[in-house]
Design a protein around this motif. Structure first.
Motif, PDB file in Angstrom:
ATOM      1  N   GLY A  27       4.944   6.851  -2.604  1.00  0.00           N
ATOM      2  CA  GLY A  27       3.505   7.014  -2.710  1.00  0.00           C
ATOM      3  C   GLY A  27       2.764   6.027  -1.839  1.00  0.00           C
ATOM      4  O   GLY A  27       3.250   4.938  -1.544  1.00  0.00           O
ATOM      5  N   VAL A  28       1.571   6.438  -1.444  1.00  0.00           N
ATOM      6  CA  VAL A  28       0.658   5.603  -0.670  1.00  0.00           C
ATOM      7  C   VAL A  28      -0.637   5.500  -1.455  1.00  0.00           C
ATOM      8  O   VAL A  28      -1.150   6.511  -1.966  1.00  0.00           O
ATOM      9  N   HIS A  29      -1.161   4.281  -1.568  1.00  0.00           N
ATOM     10  CA  HIS A  29      -2.428   4.106  -2.277  1.00  0.00           C
ATOM     11  C   HIS A  29      -3.488   4.985  -1.599  1.00  0.00           C
ATOM     12  O   HIS A  29      -3.549   5.044  -0.355  1.00  0.00           O
ATOM     13  N   PRO A  30      -4.318   5.683  -2.377  1.00  0.00           N
ATOM     14  CA  PRO A  30      -5.310   6.582  -1.773  1.00  0.00           C
ATOM     15  C   PRO A  30      -6.195   5.923  -0.720  1.00  0.00           C
ATOM     16  O   PRO A  30      -6.591   6.571   0.245  1.00  0.00           O
ATOM     17  N   ASP A  31      -6.495   4.641  -0.871  1.00  0.00           N
ATOM     18  CA  ASP A  31      -7.340   3.947   0.107  1.00  0.00           C
ATOM     19  C   ASP A  31      -6.638   3.709   1.438  1.00  0.00           C
ATOM     20  O   ASP A  31      -7.278   3.316   2.411  1.00  0.00           O
ATOM     21  N   SER A  32      -5.316   3.920   1.487  1.00  0.00           N
ATOM     22  CA  SER A  32      -4.541   3.623   2.698  1.00  0.00           C
ATOM     23  C   SER A  32      -3.883   4.852   3.304  1.00  0.00           C
ATOM     24  O   SER A  32      -3.051   4.726   4.209  1.00  0.00           O
ATOM     25  N   ARG A  33      -4.245   6.027   2.836  1.00  0.00           N
ATOM     26  CA  ARG A  33      -3.625   7.253   3.358  1.00  0.00           C
ATOM     27  C   ARG A  33      -4.066   7.533   4.789  1.00  0.00           C
ATOM     28  O   ARG A  33      -5.119   7.098   5.223  1.00  0.00           O
ATOM     29  N   GLY A  34      -3.213   8.272   5.487  1.00  0.00           N
ATOM     30  CA  GLY A  34      -3.545   8.693   6.843  1.00  0.00           C
ATOM     31  C   GLY A  34      -3.221   7.662   7.910  1.00  0.00           C
ATOM     32  O   GLY A  34      -3.616   7.831   9.065  1.00  0.00           O
ATOM     33  N   ARG A  35      -2.491   6.610   7.547  1.00  0.00           N
ATOM     34  CA  ARG A  35      -2.163   5.552   8.507  1.00  0.00           C
ATOM     35  C   ARG A  35      -0.672   5.516   8.824  1.00  0.00           C
ATOM     36  O   ARG A  35      -0.206   4.585   9.479  1.00  0.00           O
ATOM     37  N   GLY A  36       0.101   6.494   8.329  1.00  0.00           N
ATOM     38  CA  GLY A  36       1.527   6.546   8.617  1.00  0.00           C
ATOM     39  C   GLY A  36       2.374   5.640   7.745  1.00  0.00           C
ATOM     40  O   GLY A  36       3.568   5.452   8.018  1.00  0.00           O
ATOM     41  N   LEU A  37       1.794   5.081   6.691  1.00  0.00           N
ATOM     42  CA  LEU A  37       2.532   4.146   5.841  1.00  0.00           C
ATOM     43  C   LEU A  37       3.627   4.833   5.034  1.00  0.00           C
ATOM     44  O   LEU A  37       4.723   4.285   4.873  1.00  0.00           O
ATOM     45  N   ASP A  78       0.821  -1.215   0.000  1.00  0.00           N
ATOM     46  CA  ASP A  78       0.000   0.000   0.000  1.00  0.00           C
ATOM     47  C   ASP A  78       0.850   1.259   0.000  1.00  0.00           C
ATOM     48  O   ASP A  78       0.335   2.357  -0.227  1.00  0.00           O
ATOM     49  N   ALA A  79       2.152   1.111   0.291  1.00  0.00           N
ATOM     50  CA  ALA A  79       3.076   2.241   0.288  1.00  0.00           C
ATOM     51  C   ALA A  79       4.399   1.769  -0.289  1.00  0.00           C
ATOM     52  O   ALA A  79       4.820   0.634  -0.057  1.00  0.00           O
ATOM     53  N   VAL A  80       5.031   2.676  -1.054  1.00  0.00           N
ATOM     54  CA  VAL A  80       6.263   2.345  -1.767  1.00  0.00           C
ATOM     55  C   VAL A  80       7.188   3.554  -1.708  1.00  0.00           C
ATOM     56  O   VAL A  80       6.744   4.687  -1.944  1.00  0.00           O
ATOM     57  N   ALA A  81       8.474   3.320  -1.420  1.00  0.00           N
ATOM     58  CA  ALA A  81       9.488   4.371  -1.489  1.00  0.00           C
ATOM     59  C   ALA A  81      10.668   3.835  -2.290  1.00  0.00           C
ATOM     60  O   ALA A  81      11.183   2.759  -1.990  1.00  0.00           O
TER      61      ALA A  81
END
Length: 194
Positions: A123-133, A65-68
């Protein structure tokens, strides 16, 4: 859980980055609106598959859900690969190719000349934002940059991101508008151990 990405993660990681960047000012400015989502995903896939995984460092969350994606001073061959990929990237940019070239030229003027860990994309998938990923996958790279004794660098064209990066120890080194009516962009550097 944060882990380093493997070759088998590239497809899903590209999906996550494409979703995260769907309305990002830089990619809207530099990639054609014609079939934008497909072009954007392929742009991200190429960067992951050809640069990030083989030559850099890529961290993902367990569910991708998150990638750097980072390049490092030890990313041997990454510059040569980017030069080899340039024709494909220009083709993906489509009618925005001149804007892409102008943006890269302008950003290059503000990039450090000393060795850095370069956060090429996150980036963080829009469905998973706000969780600190996003913070978690970035922090993995920052720990490694600190361990290597090398500063970290990034660029953002989203004003809301500046505060997040400042909270991670980055400071703005340049603020400028990209040519051809492009978005305001911030170059940011984080000293070792910040």
């Amino acid at each position: 859980m944060v882990r380093e990405a493997a070759v088998g993660d590239v497809g899903r990681a590209a999906d996550t980055l494409a979703a995260a960047f769907a309305d990002y000012p830089f990619t809207r400015h530099t990639i054609s609106a014609d079939d934008h989502a497909t072009r954007l995903r392929e742009f991200q896939r190429l960067f992951l598959a050809e640069v990030g995984v083989p030559h850099g460092r890529v961290w993902v969350t367990g569910g991708l859900d998150a990638v750097a994606v980072w390049t490092t001073p030890d990313s041997g061959g990454a510059r040569a690969v980017m030069e080899r990929l340039l024709p494909a990237l220009v083709e993906l940019a489509g009618d925005r190719a001149p804007a892409y070239a102008g943006a890269e030229e302008e950003m290059d003027r503000h990039r450090p000349t000393e060795p850095v860990w370069f956060l090429g994309t996150v980036g963080v998938h829009p469905d998973s934002r706000g969780r600190g990923l996003g913070r978690a996958v970035i922090a993995a790279g920052l720990r490694e940059a600190d361990a290597a004794g090398v500063p970290a660098f990034l660029e953002t064209s989203a004003p809301r991101n500046v505060g997040l990066y400042e909270s991670l120890g980055f400071g703005v080194t340049a603020e400028y508008d990209l040519p051809d009516g492009g978005p305001r962009t911030w170059s940011m550097l984080r000293p070792v151990g910040a």
